[in-house]
Design an enzyme around this catalytic site. Structure first.
Site, PDB file in Angstrom:
ATOM      1  N   ARG A  99     -16.357 -42.590 -36.660  1.00  0.00           N
ATOM      2  CA  ARG A  99     -16.814 -41.401 -37.387  1.00  0.00           C
ATOM      3  C   ARG A  99     -18.152 -40.870 -36.892  1.00  0.00           C
ATOM      4  O   ARG A  99     -18.501 -39.723 -37.134  1.00  0.00           O
ATOM      5  CB  ARG A  99     -16.828 -41.643 -38.875  1.00  0.00           C
ATOM      6  CG  ARG A  99     -17.790 -42.681 -39.352  1.00  0.00           C
ATOM      7  CD  ARG A  99     -17.737 -42.718 -40.842  1.00  0.00           C
ATOM      8  NE  ARG A  99     -17.800 -41.397 -41.402  1.00  0.00           N
ATOM      9  CZ  ARG A  99     -18.909 -40.681 -41.511  1.00  0.00           C
ATOM     10  NH1 ARG A  99     -20.029 -41.184 -41.061  1.00  0.00           N
ATOM     11  NH2 ARG A  99     -18.900 -39.483 -42.031  1.00  0.00           N
ATOM     12  N   LYS A 148     -27.054 -50.097 -32.144  1.00  0.00           N
ATOM     13  CA  LYS A 148     -25.834 -49.271 -32.157  1.00  0.00           C
ATOM     14  C   LYS A 148     -26.100 -47.963 -32.885  1.00  0.00           C
ATOM     15  O   LYS A 148     -25.747 -46.880 -32.397  1.00  0.00           O
ATOM     16  CB  LYS A 148     -24.712 -50.016 -32.876  1.00  0.00           C
ATOM     17  CG  LYS A 148     -23.514 -49.145 -33.258  1.00  0.00           C
ATOM     18  CD  LYS A 148     -22.422 -49.881 -33.997  1.00  0.00           C
ATOM     19  CE  LYS A 148     -22.625 -49.951 -35.469  1.00  0.00           C
ATOM     20  NZ  LYS A 148     -22.259 -48.750 -36.247  1.00  0.00           N
ATOM     21  N   ASN A 149     -26.767 -48.033 -34.034  1.00  0.00           N
ATOM     22  CA  ASN A 149     -26.935 -46.839 -34.868  1.00  0.00           C
ATOM     23  C   ASN A 149     -28.019 -45.906 -34.355  1.00  0.00           C
ATOM     24  O   ASN A 149     -28.119 -44.770 -34.813  1.00  0.00           O
ATOM     25  CB  ASN A 149     -27.173 -47.245 -36.319  1.00  0.00           C
ATOM     26  CG  ASN A 149     -25.905 -47.790 -36.939  1.00  0.00           C
ATOM     27  OD1 ASN A 149     -24.831 -47.734 -36.349  1.00  0.00           O
ATOM     28  ND2 ASN A 149     -26.014 -48.329 -38.138  1.00  0.00           N
ATOM     29  N   ASP A 179     -26.582 -51.680 -44.765  1.00  0.00           N
ATOM     30  CA  ASP A 179     -25.874 -52.393 -43.687  1.00  0.00           C
ATOM     31  C   ASP A 179     -26.178 -53.880 -43.664  1.00  0.00           C
ATOM     32  O   ASP A 179     -25.573 -54.609 -42.878  1.00  0.00           O
ATOM     33  CB  ASP A 179     -26.213 -51.781 -42.331  1.00  0.00           C
ATOM     34  CG  ASP A 179     -25.624 -50.391 -42.195  1.00  0.00           C
ATOM     35  OD1 ASP A 179     -26.000 -49.683 -41.254  1.00  0.00           O
ATOM     36  OD2 ASP A 179     -24.819 -50.009 -43.058  1.00  0.00           O
ATOM     37  N   ARG A 208     -16.723 -41.053 -47.007  1.00  0.00           N
ATOM     38  CA  ARG A 208     -17.586 -40.589 -45.920  1.00  0.00           C
ATOM     39  C   ARG A 208     -17.550 -39.060 -45.720  1.00  0.00           C
ATOM     40  O   ARG A 208     -17.149 -38.540 -44.685  1.00  0.00           O
ATOM     41  CB  ARG A 208     -17.238 -41.288 -44.605  1.00  0.00           C
ATOM     42  CG  ARG A 208     -17.137 -42.783 -44.682  1.00  0.00           C
ATOM     43  CD  ARG A 208     -18.396 -43.508 -45.080  1.00  0.00           C
ATOM     44  NE  ARG A 208     -19.469 -43.433 -44.130  1.00  0.00           N
ATOM     45  CZ  ARG A 208     -19.611 -44.263 -43.097  1.00  0.00           C
ATOM     46  NH1 ARG A 208     -18.722 -45.176 -42.886  1.00  0.00           N
ATOM     47  NH2 ARG A 208     -20.629 -44.149 -42.265  1.00  0.00           N
ATOM     48  N   PRO A 209     -17.926 -38.267 -46.713  1.00  0.00           N
ATOM     49  CA  PRO A 209     -17.917 -36.797 -46.555  1.00  0.00           C
ATOM     50  C   PRO A 209     -18.948 -36.327 -45.520  1.00  0.00           C
ATOM     51  O   PRO A 209     -19.849 -37.083 -45.139  1.00  0.00           O
ATOM     52  CB  PRO A 209     -18.300 -36.310 -47.956  1.00  0.00           C
ATOM     53  CG  PRO A 209     -19.075 -37.427 -48.539  1.00  0.00           C
ATOM     54  CD  PRO A 209     -18.479 -38.691 -47.999  1.00  0.00           C
ATOM     55  N   ASP A 229     -20.170 -32.926 -45.926  1.00  0.00           N
ATOM     56  CA  ASP A 229     -20.581 -31.629 -46.495  1.00  0.00           C
ATOM     57  C   ASP A 229     -22.046 -31.296 -46.189  1.00  0.00           C
ATOM     58  O   ASP A 229     -22.387 -30.136 -45.945  1.00  0.00           O
ATOM     59  CB  ASP A 229     -20.329 -31.632 -48.006  1.00  0.00           C
ATOM     60  CG  ASP A 229     -21.063 -32.776 -48.707  1.00  0.00           C
ATOM     61  OD1 ASP A 229     -20.878 -33.941 -48.302  1.00  0.00           O
ATOM     62  OD2 ASP A 229     -21.836 -32.504 -49.637  1.00  0.00           O
ATOM     63  N   ARG A 237     -16.970 -53.869 -33.218  1.00  0.00           N
ATOM     64  CA  ARG A 237     -17.479 -52.483 -33.202  1.00  0.00           C
ATOM     65  C   ARG A 237     -19.002 -52.475 -33.174  1.00  0.00           C
ATOM     66  O   ARG A 237     -19.614 -51.565 -32.655  1.00  0.00           O
ATOM     67  CB  ARG A 237     -16.999 -51.743 -34.461  1.00  0.00           C
ATOM     68  CG  ARG A 237     -15.511 -51.559 -34.536  1.00  0.00           C
ATOM     69  CD  ARG A 237     -15.123 -50.643 -35.645  1.00  0.00           C
ATOM     70  NE  ARG A 237     -15.860 -49.373 -35.529  1.00  0.00           N
ATOM     71  CZ  ARG A 237     -15.674 -48.350 -36.348  1.00  0.00           C
ATOM     72  NH1 ARG A 237     -14.807 -48.457 -37.347  1.00  0.00           N
ATOM     73  NH2 ARG A 237     -16.345 -47.233 -36.203  1.00  0.00           N
ATOM     74  N   CYS A 263     -13.169 -44.532 -44.636  1.00  0.00           N
ATOM     75  CA  CYS A 263     -13.073 -45.881 -44.053  1.00  0.00           C
ATOM     76  C   CYS A 263     -13.175 -46.876 -45.204  1.00  0.00           C
ATOM     77  O   CYS A 263     -13.242 -46.491 -46.368  1.00  0.00           O
ATOM     78  CB  CYS A 263     -14.178 -46.098 -43.026  1.00  0.00           C
ATOM     79  SG  CYS A 263     -15.808 -46.131 -43.770  1.00  0.00           S
TER      80      CYS A 263
HETATM   81  C1  EPZ Z   1     -25.206 -44.184 -41.011  1.00  0.00           C
HETATM   82  O1  EPZ Z   1     -23.971 -43.629 -41.424  1.00  0.00           O
HETATM   83  C2  EPZ Z   1     -24.866 -45.508 -40.335  1.00  0.00           C
HETATM   84  N1  EPZ Z   1     -23.989 -45.270 -39.197  1.00  0.00           N
HETATM   85  C3  EPZ Z   1     -24.175 -46.443 -41.333  1.00  0.00           C
HETATM   86  O2  EPZ Z   1     -23.984 -47.697 -40.663  1.00  0.00           O
HETATM   87  C4  EPZ Z   1     -25.104 -46.655 -42.516  1.00  0.00           C
HETATM   88  O3  EPZ Z   1     -24.468 -47.478 -43.470  1.00  0.00           O
HETATM   89  C5  EPZ Z   1     -25.455 -45.297 -43.142  1.00  0.00           C
HETATM   90  O4  EPZ Z   1     -26.050 -44.442 -42.146  1.00  0.00           O
HETATM   91  C6  EPZ Z   1     -26.446 -45.429 -44.296  1.00  0.00           C
HETATM   92  O5  EPZ Z   1     -27.628 -46.022 -43.817  1.00  0.00           O
HETATM   93  C7  EPZ Z   1     -24.519 -44.843 -38.038  1.00  0.00           C
HETATM   94  O6  EPZ Z   1     -25.714 -44.604 -37.925  1.00  0.00           O
HETATM   95  C8  EPZ Z   1     -23.559 -44.692 -36.879  1.00  0.00           C
HETATM   96  P1  EPZ Z   1     -25.102 -41.309 -44.439  1.00  0.00           P
HETATM   97  P2  EPZ Z   1     -23.944 -42.106 -41.991  1.00  0.00           P
HETATM   98  O7  EPZ Z   1     -24.705 -39.935 -44.065  1.00  0.00           O
HETATM   99  O8  EPZ Z   1     -25.016 -41.302 -41.378  1.00  0.00           O
HETATM  100  C9  EPZ Z   1     -23.239 -39.613 -48.400  1.00  0.00           C
HETATM  101  C10 EPZ Z   1     -22.792 -49.543 -39.868  1.00  0.00           C
HETATM  102  O9  EPZ Z   1     -22.343 -50.510 -40.517  1.00  0.00           O
HETATM  103  N2  EPZ Z   1     -23.019 -38.375 -47.646  1.00  0.00           N
HETATM  104  O10 EPZ Z   1     -26.548 -41.676 -44.346  1.00  0.00           O
HETATM  105  O11 EPZ Z   1     -22.548 -41.619 -41.878  1.00  0.00           O
HETATM  106  C11 EPZ Z   1     -22.414 -40.782 -47.894  1.00  0.00           C
HETATM  107  O12 EPZ Z   1     -21.115 -40.774 -48.448  1.00  0.00           O
HETATM  108  C12 EPZ Z   1     -22.639 -48.146 -40.429  1.00  0.00           C
HETATM  109  O13 EPZ Z   1     -23.404 -49.637 -38.797  1.00  0.00           O
HETATM  110  C13 EPZ Z   1     -22.592 -37.226 -48.315  1.00  0.00           C
HETATM  111  O14 EPZ Z   1     -22.388 -37.237 -49.518  1.00  0.00           O
HETATM  112  O15 EPZ Z   1     -24.275 -42.332 -43.529  1.00  0.00           O
HETATM  113  C14 EPZ Z   1     -23.227 -41.963 -48.349  1.00  0.00           C
HETATM  114  O16 EPZ Z   1     -22.937 -42.211 -49.699  1.00  0.00           O
HETATM  115  C15 EPZ Z   1     -21.773 -48.109 -41.685  1.00  0.00           C
HETATM  116  N3  EPZ Z   1     -22.399 -36.079 -47.607  1.00  0.00           N
HETATM  117  C16 EPZ Z   1     -24.669 -41.485 -48.219  1.00  0.00           C
HETATM  118  O17 EPZ Z   1     -24.589 -40.052 -48.205  1.00  0.00           O
HETATM  119  C17 EPZ Z   1     -22.633 -36.017 -46.264  1.00  0.00           C
HETATM  120  O18 EPZ Z   1     -22.456 -34.931 -45.665  1.00  0.00           O
HETATM  121  C18 EPZ Z   1     -25.378 -41.940 -46.960  1.00  0.00           C
HETATM  122  O19 EPZ Z   1     -24.513 -41.655 -45.879  1.00  0.00           O
HETATM  123  C19 EPZ Z   1     -23.074 -37.189 -45.599  1.00  0.00           C
HETATM  124  C20 EPZ Z   1     -23.268 -38.346 -46.311  1.00  0.00           C
END
Ligand code: EPZ
Length: 440
Positions: A93, A22-23, A315, A122-123, A125, A407, A117
């Site tokens: 998202r 999925k990811n 995850d 989930r920012p 930035d 999902r 969520c």
């Molecule tokens: C991906 O989400 C995955 N989703 C998530 O899987 C997974 O938990 C996550 O990566 C971490 O491995 C998909 O691939 C669709 P991140 P993503 O940006 O990319 C912070 C599941 O269960 N952050 O790597 O949205 C954020 O808050 C889902 O399948 C910022 O601060 O996650 C987090 O603490 C849940 N600013 C960390 O970084 C930003 O602009 C990692 O988030 C973006 C992220």
């Protein structure tokens, strides 16, 4: 709403094929926005999130022109429709992954800010900072991100993409996609190293993109004029594979997983071995291997901290916690990616688990047994952890709000039942009130 009724105490045995990831599939599905030619993706899992993104892409002028079992052919036919509406983005998202490809290819994109969520706010930035570094003008208007490229197009740049929690997976995907069409060289420092990003880079390279360093924290991209269509098979789902490995362990089962990306989950193999779970690997392609999973009758406790890849994946944190509730001793789990990702703690405690949370850390004191109870699903992976606990518990567990599970897992009840589990999907209207549990 659908509910699972799980009768515990059944060992899992048999064979199961791991689905496409999925990811990986979600960012891959946004790549057709980067080209005028059709893109065929194979082994795409049939999940609610995948269907949501397909519907969003259609609203963005990128339509599905072919469908067979697991095959999705996407073709951008109307690049003038560039507004990803809040109504869809708030339900999924990963829709944010349309931003980079659209602003790079069309010069304009309007994408709703994704809401928070159950696992955090989930920012985005870092996504916006990365695209701005490539020259995009980013403004916020009424909850929508509006991104405009300069008339001359995006320009390559050197970008540090790390945040307070380390790298960003979808942020890296967004900036990587945009950089493939930017003029000149882009260096992305502190890029995500996740296997799903490697899969994305491999797809883009097959389409003519010039990318090196994928899988490392430093991505280097030489922009090209255009990308061509492609036919590509999505990598196998390492999180689904880890979930089923733990399902075998918690039921003291013996299962064989096919199409298992064991080479993308070495940290998971390391931890499972420390718990007393054996993984016998066969096959030449270690991203599509056959893995037989067996475990010691009593599992050993472990300590782990979730981190960006190649660290332990967040995850699988909930599924590990569920399994470790029955280990012989105390385990320590620290969540460094989403510090609030503990919705499953209270629910597991309802089943008799002994858990003590201290901020981002949970101490898991092993107990001899779990007892079935009505529990509530809250997010995708917490739900998976509760299914594992229910299969090991004594008696009946009902898991409400199973839409969270749908999902990310395709008909999980059917696949686990094929291995010997006793799980029924029912409408909660058909359940006696004492089994629907949980406050609204
Ligand atoms: C991906 O989400 C995955 N989703 C998530 O899987 C997974 O938990 C996550 O990566 C971490 O491995 C998909 O691939 C669709 P991140 P993503 O940006 O990319 C912070 C599941 O269960 N952050 O790597 O949205 C954020 O808050 C889902 O399948 C910022 O601060 O996650 C987090 O603490 C849940 N600013 C960390 O970084 C930003 O602009 C990692 O988030 C973006 C992220």
């Amino acid at each position: 709403m659908d509910t699972f009724v799980i009768e515990g105490g059944r060992r899992l045995e048999g064979k199961l094929r791991i689905n496409g990831s999925k990811n990986a599939a979600l960012p891959l599905m946004c790549v057709p926005l980067l080209t005028d030619e059709p893109v065929t993706l194979r082994d795409v899992p049939n999940l609610a999130d995948i269907r949501s993104l397909r519907n969003l892409l259609a609203e963005l002028g990128c339509v599905q022109t072919g469908e067979q079992q697991g095959m999705m052919r996407l073709h951008t036919q109307d690049p003038t429709k560039s507004h990803a509406r809040y109504e869809i983005v708030r339900t999924m998202r990963a829709s944010i992954s349309t931003l980079g490809p659209m602003v790079a290819k069309r010069g304009y994109a309007k994408v709703s800010m994704p809401g928070g969520c159950a696992i955090g706010d989930r920012p985005v930035d870092l996504h916006l900072r990365g695209l701005a570094a490539l020259g995009a003008e980013i403004t916020l208007d009424g909850g929508d991100i509006i991104a405009k490229a300069p008339r001359k197009g995006l320009q390559g740049a050197t970008i540090f993409l790390g945040g307070q929690f380390g790298s960003t997976v979808l942020g890296t995907a967004n900036v990587l996609c945009a950089a493939t069409l930017a003029k000149g060289t882009t260096v992305i420092e502190s890029a995500a190293c996740e296997p799903e990003i490697v899969d994305l880079a491999n797809l883009l390279i097959k389409m003519g993109a010039r990318i090196t360093g994928h899988g490392s924290p430093r991505l280097i991209v030489e922009g090209v004029e255009k990308l061509s269509g492609v036919d590509y098979t999505v990598m196998a789902d390492r999180i689904e594979a880890g979930t089923f490995m733990l399902a075998a362990a918690i039921t003291n089962g013996d299962i064989t997983l096919e199409n298992c990306p064991i080479d993308a989950m070495l940290v998971v193999k390391d931890k499972l071995n420390a718990m007393g779970i054996q993984l016998a690997v066969t096959g030449s392609d270690l991203l599509r291997a056959t893995v037989r999973v067996t475990s010691a009758r009593t599992l050993k406790p472990v300590e782990f901290t979730t981190q960006p890849h190649p660290g332990f994946p967040t995850d699988l944190q909930a599924q590990m916690m569920a399994t470790l509730t029955l280990a012989d001793g105390n385990s320590v789990i620290t969540e460094r990616i989403f510090p609030e990702r503990f919705m499953h703690v209270a629910e597991l405690s309802r089943m008799g688990a002994r858990l003590m949370r201290q901020g981002p850390t949970v101490i898991v004191s092993g107990v001899r047994k779990l007892v079935g109870a009505p529990v509530m699903a809250s997010d995708l992976r917490a739900s998976a952890g509760l299914v594992l606990a229910g299969m090991a518990a004594e008696g009946t567990t009902t898991l409400n709000r199973v839409y969270h599970l749908d999902r990310g897992y395709e008909r999980m009840e059917d696949r686990l039942t094929s291995l010997g589990a006793n799980i029924r999907r029912v409408d909660d209207k058909d359940l006696p009130s004492h089994l629907t549990g949980g406050a609204d």
